[in-house]
Design an enzyme around this catalytic site. Structure first.
Site, short mmCIF file in Angstrom:
data_model
loop_
_atom_site.label_atom_id
_atom_site.label_comp_id
_atom_site.label_asym_id
_atom_site.label_seq_id
_atom_site.Cartn_x
_atom_site.Cartn_y
_atom_site.Cartn_z
N ASP A 265 0.84 -1.18 0.00
CA ASP A 265 0.00 0.00 0.00
C ASP A 265 0.89 1.25 0.00
OD1 ASP A 265 -2.61 1.40 0.51
OD2 ASP A 265 -1.55 1.96 2.35
N GLU B 200 1.79 -0.18 -5.03
CA GLU B 200 0.92 0.92 -5.40
C GLU B 200 1.84 2.13 -5.61
OE1 GLU B 200 -3.37 2.49 -3.80
OE2 GLU B 200 -1.75 2.39 -2.33
#
Length: 705
Positions: free
Chosen positions: A353, A389
């Site tokens: 993330d 990401e």
């Protein structure tokens, strides 16, 4: 020796500075805690329920900034917490407060839950400059406690699927939401790790054809106070409290091997398990946040602080704090955590993330940052699937394509281009061609492969596929933020009515466009990712930010599979994945540029319009161009030439496509406008309905020699 009956030693033995955490060696427990700026670290022992402190020890030694001590005769199951002594000087970045019980960053199990209270702050919660004050209340009653563990699960007969990247199909799911409504699972197991590998789940994944399940965060996380006050819950889990402990609420019972058993069974079924992990920030929030672990142990080391005013956290994540991945010990913590999940839980890969944050240096993002180097050279981690990401909210916070080799990257340009094209936006044809051919303009560097582009149309964050064709506006009223949260520009289209409708024409168009987007996804070069439930029409009723909806709004409704529409969409999706598996050209392991000819003067990839004409520069720039034919070709072992043609028609009218070349055979493989039609012989052309996509196979026989 009964450690809780008054027979405890007066002080700890010296112990060792490695490994970090509380580790049982058969004779006792060694404690090792990193803190570069602490003046002393204490170990607090509690009764088995974590309610009463029974003994407190100072760790007797500090070596290389690691405080350590050894408690002989201690065993797994021992309950403990930490207290750190040191300067409380927020203006200098130090926030030590021994009145606050702290979690061990390396704890592998916890007992009790965090109870939201002002006492969890290191300062009195009042006034504009409150964090400069010092709170003397004991936070232990509101804190969960750490538990000493001893992992001994037998992985010796486990065989990792080790699916090649080019054959990987990822299924993104929530560990709780996937099975919370699964009626075939025992009631007490629904929504837990125990149900992840239920035969119904495995059978579903097998029939669908996916090769990996990617779970949203399962590290222990905190329920946000502001959500609890609204009667909501943190559902997604991007609010980590500990990086070594599985989320306690996801266990069905006392057996803490439930997750390991699930992974073992998924592996036996040939399915990899990937974890979405959050190492960019913690649940402790900004400088005004709580003192639960890292802040109390060494705020100035664990977190990135404002260089000119270290009282404040550097907020490059949008969550209040940012871990300092420029410090060797912070990198070590993250790498140790990853290695632990890979070895103790058999995890096959990780999705990072806000992965850009992990590569930030004082000079900005650096693909050669220490964290990336550590992962890539590690003999365990370097062999796993690593997905990032490639953005955060800081300066230079968008780095798609700039990560080092070995990483796949979430390709939001793919998502937006495919959505915009099928919505009917003008001028998308050239961009679409780049995206469906693997985004070589972004990723073809440093010998990277097309799999580095992780392609998706939907993810957990945003509309579901069904909502993408049913809503043009977000409908997040249930989040109680006056519908201000979530993405504003969703590149969606409702096709005539906002939300549910009984209009058969609108419903048919929505279903067709959904299938067209799925066909595009699985016919594109790159690694496809499907969100759980999209394969049978799951809806969140227009909510595009369901992070706080731990309810039937977010949970997977398996009953949709029993509907005619849900069953049809599932069968269509499964056929797409099967075709991708069958035809190598749909998942080519290298970038294609139309420069290599498998034979007969046909190049490996070619672009045409519906008129059998190669597109000119003017055609590519035509804003009204809605039709496109992509032909990919491979030479078979018998010398024949096989092509798979991707036909795309985002216009409002049907279009007759002609096929370039002199082929001996044309066969329709699948058509989003006619989902039940397959393997239909064709003549020289094919009429594709509006808002539709199709795959057509063409073959040239080998020329006799």
């Amino acid at each position: 020796m009964d450690l809780l009956a008054g027979n405890l030693p007066e002080q700890l033995e010296s112990g060792l500075p490695y490994p970090l955490g509380a580790n049982f060696d058969g004779l006792g427990v060694n404690f090792a805690v990193f803190s570069a700026n602490a003046e002393a670290i204490e170990i607090c022992l509690f009764d088995p329920r974590g309610k009463r402190e029974v003994k407190r020890y100072r760790l007797p030694d500090c070596t290389d900034e690691v405080w350590h001590g050894y408690l002989p005769d201690a065993r797994p199951g021992l309950v403990y917490g930490l207290r750190a002594h040191g300067p409380y000087k927020p203006a200098e970045g130090h926030r030590f407060n021994p009145n606050k019980l702290l979690l061990d960053p390396y704890a592998r199990r916890m007992v009790g839950t965090l109870r939201q209270s002002d006492v969890l702050h290191g300062y009195p919660v009042r006034g504009r400059r409150a964090d400069l004050g010092f709170d003397r209340r004991d936070s232990a009653p509101a804190m969960p406690k750490c538990v000493v563990t001893h992992d001994h699960y037998d992985w010796s007969r486990d065989v990792r699927p080790a699916t090649p990247w080019s054959k990987t199909v990822i299924y993104e799911a929530h560990a709780k939401g996937l099975t919370k409504l699964l009626e075939q699972a025992p009631p007490q197991e629904r929504g837990t790790f125990a149900a992840l590998a239920h035969p119904k789940v495995i059978d579903h994944l097998h029939k669908l054809g996916v090769t990996a399940i990617e779970l949203l965060p399962i590290h222990a996380f905190v329920q946000d106070r502001f959500l609890q006050e609204r009667g909501l819950r943190n559902y997604w889990g991007y609010n980590s409290l500990n990086f070594f402990t599985p989320e306690p609420s996801y266990f069905a019972g006392e057996t803490h091997d439930e997750l390991r058993i699930a992974v073992r069974r998924l592996h036996a079924a040939g399915i990899e398990v990937i974890l979405d992990v959050v190492y960019n920030h913690s649940c402790e929030g900004s400088e005004l946040g709580q003192t639960l672990c890292w802040r109390g142990l060494d705020n100035a080391t664990y977190y990135s602080l404002m260089p000119d005013n270290p009282r404040y956290c550097l907020n490059e994540t949008g969550t209040g704090n940012t871990f300092n991945l420029n410090h060797a010990r912070v990198i070590q913590m993250v790498a140790d955590s990853l290695r632990y999940w890979a070895t103790s839980y058999g995890i096959d890969g990780f999705r990072f993330d806000l992965g850009l944050t992990l590569g930030r240096t004082p000079h900005g993002f650096d693909p050669s940052a220490g964290f990336f180097d550590v992962l890539r050279q590690d003999p365990v981690l370097g062999r796993l699937k690593l997905i990032t990401e490639p953005w955060d909210v800081g300066m230079g916070g968008y780095q798609l394509g700039n990560f080092p080799p070995g990483f796949a990257e979430w390709n939001d340009k793919y998502r937006d281009t495919v959505r915009g094209y099928w919505r009917g936006d003008e001028g998308r044809r050239a961009e679409l061609a780049s995206r469906v051919s693997g985004s070589g303009d972004i990723f073809d560097r440093r010998a990277r492969r097309p799999w580095a582009s992780l392609n998706f149309v939907t993810s957990h964050d945003g509309f579901t596929l069904a909502d993408l064709v049913a809503y043009e506006e977000r409908h997040n009223e249930a989040n109680k933020e006056d519908n201000r949260d979530g993405h504003e520009n969703n590149l969606s289209r409702n096709w005539g009515v906002e939300g549910p409708t009984d209009d058969p024409d609108i419903l048919e168009t929505r279903a067709r466009v959904s299938r067209s987007m799925l066909l595009t996804l699985f016919a594109s070069l790159g690694t496809p990712m499907l969100v759980a439930g999209d394969e049978f029409g799951r809806t969140q009723h227009g909510n595009n930010n369901a992070y706080c909806q731990d309810s039937e709004l977010s949970w997977i409704d398996w009953s949709l599979l029993d509907s005619a529409a849900g069953a049809s969409l599932f069968d269509f999706t499964a056929r797409l994945i099967a075709l991708r598996r069958q035809y190598e050209v749909l998942r080519a392991p290298v970038f294609l540029y139309g420069q290599d000819s498998p034979g007969h003067g046909v190049n490996d990839i070619e672009w045409w319009d519906e008129r059998e004409q190669a597109l000119s520069p003017e055609d590519w720039d035509n804003p009204h161009g809605r039709a496109l034919l992509m032909r990919r070709t491979i030479a078979l072992e018998d010398g024949s030439i096989e092509s798979v043609n991707l036909l795309l028609n985002a216009s409002d009218d049907e279009i007759a496509f002609s096929f370039p070349g002199d082929y001996d055979e044309l066969m329709l493989l699948i058509d989003s406008a006619q989902p039940d039609l397959e393997d239909a012989p064709l003549e020289d052309s094919y009429t594709l309905a509006a808002h539709s996509a199709a795959l057509v196979r063409s073959r040239m026989k080998a020329v006799p020699t």
